[in-house]
Scaffold this motif. Sequence first.
Motif, PDB file in Angstrom:
ATOM      1  N   VAL A   1      79.867 -34.616  30.809  1.00  0.00           N
ATOM      2  CA  VAL A   1      79.238 -34.549  29.491  1.00  0.00           C
ATOM      3  C   VAL A   1      80.054 -33.721  28.510  1.00  0.00           C
ATOM      4  O   VAL A   1      80.077 -34.009  27.323  1.00  0.00           O
ATOM      5  N   ARG A   2      80.766 -32.717  28.987  1.00  0.00           N
ATOM      6  CA  ARG A   2      81.581 -31.896  28.081  1.00  0.00           C
ATOM      7  C   ARG A   2      82.705 -32.716  27.442  1.00  0.00           C
ATOM      8  O   ARG A   2      83.089 -32.452  26.314  1.00  0.00           O
ATOM      9  N   LYS A   3      83.221 -33.698  28.136  1.00  0.00           N
ATOM     10  CA  LYS A   3      84.247 -34.576  27.563  1.00  0.00           C
ATOM     11  C   LYS A   3      83.706 -35.318  26.344  1.00  0.00           C
ATOM     12  O   LYS A   3      84.435 -35.601  25.406  1.00  0.00           O
ATOM     13  N   THR A   4      82.426 -35.621  26.357  1.00  0.00           N
ATOM     14  CA  THR A   4      81.796 -36.292  25.222  1.00  0.00           C
ATOM     15  C   THR A   4      81.854 -35.417  23.984  1.00  0.00           C
ATOM     16  O   THR A   4      82.131 -35.895  22.887  1.00  0.00           O
ATOM     17  N   GLN A   5      81.620 -34.126  24.146  1.00  0.00           N
ATOM     18  CA  GLN A   5      81.603 -33.214  23.007  1.00  0.00           C
ATOM     19  C   GLN A   5      82.978 -33.086  22.363  1.00  0.00           C
ATOM     20  O   GLN A   5      83.080 -32.738  21.198  1.00  0.00           O
ATOM     21  N   GLU A   6      84.014 -33.377  23.109  1.00  0.00           N
ATOM     22  CA  GLU A   6      85.372 -33.325  22.554  1.00  0.00           C
ATOM     23  C   GLU A   6      85.598 -34.423  21.522  1.00  0.00           C
ATOM     24  O   GLU A   6      86.394 -34.272  20.613  1.00  0.00           O
ATOM     25  N   THR A   7      84.910 -35.553  21.667  1.00  0.00           N
ATOM     26  CA  THR A   7      85.143 -36.690  20.776  1.00  0.00           C
ATOM     27  C   THR A   7      84.065 -36.880  19.716  1.00  0.00           C
ATOM     28  O   THR A   7      84.295 -37.548  18.724  1.00  0.00           O
ATOM     29  N   GLN A   8      82.874 -36.315  19.933  1.00  0.00           N
ATOM     30  CA  GLN A   8      81.803 -36.454  18.943  1.00  0.00           C
ATOM     31  C   GLN A   8      80.850 -35.276  19.044  1.00  0.00           C
ATOM     32  O   GLN A   8      80.585 -34.783  20.127  1.00  0.00           O
ATOM     33  N   PRO A   9      80.356 -34.784  17.914  1.00  0.00           N
ATOM     34  CA  PRO A   9      79.389 -33.692  17.974  1.00  0.00           C
ATOM     35  C   PRO A   9      78.059 -34.226  18.502  1.00  0.00           C
ATOM     36  O   PRO A   9      77.448 -35.099  17.907  1.00  0.00           O
ATOM     37  N   THR A  10      77.652 -33.740  19.642  1.00  0.00           N
ATOM     38  CA  THR A  10      76.403 -34.181  20.244  1.00  0.00           C
ATOM     39  C   THR A  10      75.821 -33.049  21.075  1.00  0.00           C
ATOM     40  O   THR A  10      76.517 -32.105  21.422  1.00  0.00           O
ATOM     41  N   ASP A  11      74.558 -33.135  21.371  1.00  0.00           N
ATOM     42  CA  ASP A  11      73.922 -32.183  22.266  1.00  0.00           C
ATOM     43  C   ASP A  11      74.078 -32.686  23.692  1.00  0.00           C
ATOM     44  O   ASP A  11      74.144 -33.889  23.925  1.00  0.00           O
ATOM     45  N   LEU A  12      74.126 -31.760  24.643  1.00  0.00           N
ATOM     46  CA  LEU A  12      74.374 -32.119  26.031  1.00  0.00           C
ATOM     47  C   LEU A  12      73.263 -31.604  26.940  1.00  0.00           C
ATOM     48  O   LEU A  12      72.700 -30.534  26.702  1.00  0.00           O
ATOM     49  N   LEU A  13      72.985 -32.361  27.993  1.00  0.00           N
ATOM     50  CA  LEU A  13      72.090 -31.947  29.071  1.00  0.00           C
ATOM     51  C   LEU A  13      72.801 -32.238  30.381  1.00  0.00           C
ATOM     52  O   LEU A  13      73.438 -33.286  30.519  1.00  0.00           O
ATOM     53  N   TRP A  14      72.686 -31.328  31.345  1.00  0.00           N
ATOM     54  CA  TRP A  14      73.216 -31.608  32.665  1.00  0.00           C
ATOM     55  C   TRP A  14      72.461 -30.749  33.672  1.00  0.00           C
ATOM     56  O   TRP A  14      71.744 -29.826  33.309  1.00  0.00           O
ATOM     57  N   ILE A  15      72.621 -31.096  34.948  1.00  0.00           N
ATOM     58  CA  ILE A  15      71.994 -30.328  36.012  1.00  0.00           C
ATOM     59  C   ILE A  15      73.058 -29.838  36.980  1.00  0.00           C
ATOM     60  O   ILE A  15      74.121 -30.445  37.127  1.00  0.00           O
ATOM     61  N   SER A  16      72.777 -28.700  37.617  1.00  0.00           N
ATOM     62  CA  SER A  16      73.667 -28.146  38.629  1.00  0.00           C
ATOM     63  C   SER A  16      72.795 -27.535  39.729  1.00  0.00           C
ATOM     64  O   SER A  16      71.568 -27.528  39.632  1.00  0.00           O
ATOM     65  N   ASP A  17      73.435 -26.991  40.741  1.00  0.00           N
ATOM     66  CA  ASP A  17      72.719 -26.326  41.841  1.00  0.00           C
ATOM     67  C   ASP A  17      71.602 -27.218  42.389  1.00  0.00           C
ATOM     68  O   ASP A  17      70.471 -26.792  42.599  1.00  0.00           O
ATOM     69  N   ILE A  18      71.939 -28.465  42.627  1.00  0.00           N
ATOM     70  CA  ILE A  18      70.965 -29.460  43.074  1.00  0.00           C
ATOM     71  C   ILE A  18      70.579 -29.204  44.535  1.00  0.00           C
ATOM     72  O   ILE A  18      71.436 -28.994  45.391  1.00  0.00           O
ATOM     73  N   SER A  19      69.267 -29.224  44.795  1.00  0.00           N
ATOM     74  CA  SER A  19      68.741 -29.075  46.147  1.00  0.00           C
ATOM     75  C   SER A  19      67.719 -30.179  46.386  1.00  0.00           C
ATOM     76  O   SER A  19      66.748 -30.306  45.633  1.00  0.00           O
ATOM     77  N   LEU A  20      67.959 -30.977  47.429  1.00  0.00           N
ATOM     78  CA  LEU A  20      67.081 -32.100  47.736  1.00  0.00           C
ATOM     79  C   LEU A  20      66.495 -31.938  49.137  1.00  0.00           C
ATOM     80  O   LEU A  20      67.224 -31.629  50.080  1.00  0.00           O
ATOM     81  N   THR A  21      65.187 -32.128  49.253  1.00  0.00           N
ATOM     82  CA  THR A  21      64.529 -32.147  50.554  1.00  0.00           C
ATOM     83  C   THR A  21      63.732 -33.444  50.652  1.00  0.00           C
ATOM     84  O   THR A  21      63.654 -34.209  49.694  1.00  0.00           O
ATOM     85  N   ARG A  22      63.088 -33.642  51.783  1.00  0.00           N
ATOM     86  CA  ARG A  22      62.259 -34.845  51.942  1.00  0.00           C
ATOM     87  C   ARG A  22      61.027 -34.809  51.052  1.00  0.00           C
ATOM     88  O   ARG A  22      60.447 -35.839  50.759  1.00  0.00           O
ATOM     89  N   GLU A  23      60.617 -33.615  50.618  1.00  0.00           N
ATOM     90  CA  GLU A  23      59.398 -33.477  49.820  1.00  0.00           C
ATOM     91  C   GLU A  23      59.635 -33.107  48.361  1.00  0.00           C
ATOM     92  O   GLU A  23      58.729 -33.208  47.539  1.00  0.00           O
ATOM     93  N   SER A  24      60.843 -32.634  48.024  1.00  0.00           N
ATOM     94  CA  SER A  24      61.037 -32.104  46.674  1.00  0.00           C
ATOM     95  C   SER A  24      62.486 -32.212  46.221  1.00  0.00           C
ATOM     96  O   SER A  24      63.377 -32.541  47.000  1.00  0.00           O
ATOM     97  N   ALA A  25      62.668 -31.904  44.936  1.00  0.00           N
ATOM     98  CA  ALA A  25      64.008 -31.869  44.338  1.00  0.00           C
ATOM     99  C   ALA A  25      64.034 -30.717  43.345  1.00  0.00           C
ATOM    100  O   ALA A  25      63.065 -30.505  42.608  1.00  0.00           O
ATOM    101  N   SER A  26      65.110 -29.962  43.343  1.00  0.00           N
ATOM    102  CA  SER A  26      65.231 -28.871  42.375  1.00  0.00           C
ATOM    103  C   SER A  26      66.671 -28.775  41.899  1.00  0.00           C
ATOM    104  O   SER A  26      67.599 -29.254  42.553  1.00  0.00           O
ATOM    105  N   ALA A  27      66.825 -28.150  40.736  1.00  0.00           N
ATOM    106  CA  ALA A  27      68.151 -27.978  40.151  1.00  0.00           C
ATOM    107  C   ALA A  27      68.044 -26.968  39.015  1.00  0.00           C
ATOM    108  O   ALA A  27      66.946 -26.582  38.602  1.00  0.00           O
ATOM    109  N   THR A  28      69.189 -26.568  38.510  1.00  0.00           N
ATOM    110  CA  THR A  28      69.231 -25.796  37.276  1.00  0.00           C
ATOM    111  C   THR A  28      69.527 -26.787  36.157  1.00  0.00           C
ATOM    112  O   THR A  28      70.476 -27.564  36.246  1.00  0.00           O
TER     113      THR A  28
END
Length: 183
Positions: free
Chosen positions: A130-157
């Motif tokens: 997504v940061r590559k997008t900001q290099e070519t056009q002014p836009t707002d960005l959203l992304w997730i990191s620190d992804i944790s997946l289990t059989r019952e749940s999903a979490s991230a930053t």
Amino acid sequence: ASTAFFDDGTGVRENPTHLTSISPFTLQRLLCAMVRNGCSHAVLEYSSQGLTQHRLDWTFPQVAAITNLTPEHLDYHGSMEQYAADKAILFGMLREQGTKVLNKRDLTTKLYAQIPSERTIIWSSNEEEVRKTQETQPTDLLWISDISLTRESASATFHQQSYKLQATSYKLNLPIPGLYNLE
């Protein structure tokens, strides 16, 4: 309102039609009930077929998002190009106002980014992408990191950054599994 459930402010109930985009008359009744019940926002799932059949006319979203475009419903749309054009009706409903939310990894992002709106947000599960997008056009960005997946749940930053401001982060915990749910 979604394919599975409705909530008019009095509690969740099953969508008996199981249609993603219900009859426009039923939808307007649902929206009126939401207002009467003190709801300030509505989240609607828009189907491409509902858009082309005018079942969602007169809803005027303030935020419109498309997660992805995959080769389905081609029996109805005829081609991927027509399917993309039919989904683009959603962004036209913003009437050059509001916010578009686009998936950086989807092939339609360049096409939909050209449709006028007040604001465009690009998201991905990959920050560098997504940061590559900001290099070519002014836009707002959203992304997730620190992804944790289990059989019952999903979490991230969850990270949000305006092209004008510093990034902010939030913990996101979902009681349902799957990376696609986080995205």
